[in-house]
Scaffold this motif. Structure first.
Motif, PDB file in Angstrom:
ATOM      1  N   VAL A 116       0.822  -1.215   0.000  1.00  0.00           N
ATOM      2  CA  VAL A 116       0.000   0.000   0.000  1.00  0.00           C
ATOM      3  C   VAL A 116       0.856   1.264   0.000  1.00  0.00           C
ATOM      4  N   VAL A 117       1.783   1.333   0.958  1.00  0.00           N
ATOM      5  CA  VAL A 117       2.614   2.538   1.084  1.00  0.00           C
ATOM      6  C   VAL A 117       3.500   2.721  -0.146  1.00  0.00           C
ATOM      7  N   GLY A 118       4.039   1.600  -0.652  1.00  0.00           N
ATOM      8  CA  GLY A 118       4.883   1.684  -1.842  1.00  0.00           C
ATOM      9  C   GLY A 118       4.126   2.224  -3.041  1.00  0.00           C
ATOM     10  N   ALA A 119       2.901   1.735  -3.239  1.00  0.00           N
ATOM     11  CA  ALA A 119       2.083   2.208  -4.354  1.00  0.00           C
ATOM     12  C   ALA A 119       1.689   3.671  -4.157  1.00  0.00           C
ATOM     13  N   LEU A 120       1.405   4.045  -2.924  1.00  0.00           N
ATOM     14  CA  LEU A 120       1.058   5.441  -2.633  1.00  0.00           C
ATOM     15  C   LEU A 120       2.237   6.367  -2.899  1.00  0.00           C
ATOM     16  N   ASP A 121       3.432   5.961  -2.466  1.00  0.00           N
ATOM     17  CA  ASP A 121       4.633   6.764  -2.705  1.00  0.00           C
ATOM     18  C   ASP A 121       4.888   6.929  -4.202  1.00  0.00           C
ATOM     19  N   ALA A 122       4.665   5.844  -4.940  1.00  0.00           N
ATOM     20  CA  ALA A 122       4.881   5.896  -6.385  1.00  0.00           C
ATOM     21  C   ALA A 122       3.879   6.834  -7.059  1.00  0.00           C
ATOM     22  N   GLY A 123       2.619   6.779  -6.602  1.00  0.00           N
ATOM     23  CA  GLY A 123       1.580   7.602  -7.203  1.00  0.00           C
ATOM     24  C   GLY A 123       1.630   9.051  -6.798  1.00  0.00           C
ATOM     25  N   LEU A 124       1.922   9.304  -5.524  1.00  0.00           N
ATOM     26  CA  LEU A 124       1.905  10.669  -5.010  1.00  0.00           C
ATOM     27  C   LEU A 124       3.216  11.407  -5.236  1.00  0.00           C
ATOM     28  N   ILE A 167      -3.874   1.495  -7.047  1.00  0.00           N
ATOM     29  CA  ILE A 167      -3.591   2.383  -5.911  1.00  0.00           C
ATOM     30  C   ILE A 167      -2.712   3.549  -6.350  1.00  0.00           C
ATOM     31  N   ALA A 168      -1.689   3.244  -7.144  1.00  0.00           N
ATOM     32  CA  ALA A 168      -0.766   4.287  -7.603  1.00  0.00           C
ATOM     33  C   ALA A 168      -1.481   5.317  -8.471  1.00  0.00           C
ATOM     34  N   LEU A 169      -2.326   4.843  -9.381  1.00  0.00           N
ATOM     35  CA  LEU A 169      -3.048   5.762 -10.263  1.00  0.00           C
ATOM     36  C   LEU A 169      -4.097   6.571  -9.502  1.00  0.00           C
ATOM     37  N   GLY A 170      -4.760   5.895  -8.527  1.00  0.00           N
ATOM     38  CA  GLY A 170      -5.800   6.576  -7.767  1.00  0.00           C
ATOM     39  C   GLY A 170      -5.263   7.517  -6.715  1.00  0.00           C
ATOM     40  N   SER A 172      -3.179   9.993  -6.832  1.00  0.00           N
ATOM     41  CA  SER A 172      -3.142  11.411  -7.209  1.00  0.00           C
ATOM     42  C   SER A 172      -4.497  12.079  -7.023  1.00  0.00           C
ATOM     43  N   PHE A 173      -5.570  11.316  -7.193  1.00  0.00           N
ATOM     44  CA  PHE A 173      -6.923  11.871  -7.038  1.00  0.00           C
ATOM     45  C   PHE A 173      -7.334  11.967  -5.562  1.00  0.00           C
ATOM     46  N   LEU A 174      -6.656  11.164  -4.712  1.00  0.00           N
ATOM     47  CA  LEU A 174      -7.017  11.138  -3.290  1.00  0.00           C
ATOM     48  C   LEU A 174      -5.972  11.823  -2.417  1.00  0.00           C
ATOM     49  N   SER A 175      -5.061  12.548  -3.052  1.00  0.00           N
ATOM     50  CA  SER A 175      -3.939  13.130  -2.311  1.00  0.00           C
ATOM     51  C   SER A 175      -4.388  14.014  -1.151  1.00  0.00           C
ATOM     52  N   GLY A 176      -5.507  14.713  -1.326  1.00  0.00           N
ATOM     53  CA  GLY A 176      -5.987  15.584  -0.259  1.00  0.00           C
ATOM     54  C   GLY A 176      -6.602  14.845   0.906  1.00  0.00           C
TER      55      GLY A 176
END
Length: 228
Positions: A116-124, A167-170, A172-176
């Motif tokens: 989860v965190v890895g995909a989030l770091d990659a996306g954000l 998760i990575a693609l999504g 950016s849309f959930l960054s806030g």
């Protein structure tokens, strides 16, 4: 998507190596290695679970997530998918069905802090460091898993690509919405599922881990609620 792609490819490569050496690993050694791996999974799960900062959110997420998962019966759908794949290739691969290998390895590679965190770091942030480190671990694990569970494990590389890629693609849309507390809560819940998977691997329990997956994403709702 670079880190996600590398992660999927290393799993597939590890599976190919596992298939080659499968016949050369004695059953007794394979069992011992799997038990050792299960203990490592427990360690990773416990370590990640302790990172959570809000115990109440973790408890509520687990309870509500279990309810949602049981109503949907994700475990049944995953097993049916594994059985469908199994029928397309072979009815039985050694002593372990393709569906078991697919479901077990998909859960291990997809559920947890690094996924989860890895995909989030990659996306954000465009930071693939966590996913690359996970790729090394998953590659080694897939060799052992394939030697034990058979060819079903290789299909988990597709699960990893779709899951972490989404998760990575999504992200950016959930960054806030993804505050540090929300990410920590998602990590904590996901790590508890890893603990459950480790216990299953040791044959201590028979928890339907797949039916607990919705719990991982419920902390996002708490993040939304705090913003309203």
């Amino acid at each position: 998507m670079f880190g996600v792609t590398i992660n999927s490819l290393t799993i597939a490569l590890g599976c190919l190596i596992g298939l080659v050496i499968k016949g050369g690993i004695p059953e007794k050694l394979s069992t011992t290695i799997m038990n050792a791996l299960a203990l490592c999974v427990l360690y990773i799960g416990i370590s990640g679970a302790l990172e959570g900062t809000n115990t109440l959110i973790t408890i509520i997420s687990m309870a509500v997530g279990a309810l949602i998962g049981e109503l949907i019966d994700i475990d049944k759908w995953l097993n049916n998918l594994g059985i469908y794949i199994e029928k397309k290739f072979t009815k039985q691969d050694g002593k372990v069905s393709i569906s078991q290998g697919f479901v077990s390895s998909s859960l291990l590679f997809c559920v947890g802090a690094m996924s989860v965190v890895g995909a989030l770091d990659a996306g954000l942030l465009g930071n693939n460091e966590t996913l690359l480190a996970k790729s090394i671990l998953d590659g080694i694990t897939s060799v052992i898993f394939t030697a034990t569970f058979g060819i079903g494990v290789i299909f988990s590389s597709i699960s990893v690509f779709l899951y972490q890629g989404s998760i990575a693609l999504g992200a950016s849309f959930l960054s806030g919405l993804l505050s540090t507390e929300v990410v920590n809560s998602m990590t904590s819940v996901g790590s508890l599922l890893i603990v459950a998977l480790g216990l299953n691997m040791l044959k201590v329990t028979n928890i339907k881990v797949a039916n607990l997956l919705p719990a991982m994403f419920l902390p996002i709702l708490f993040g939304i609620a705090n913003l309203l």
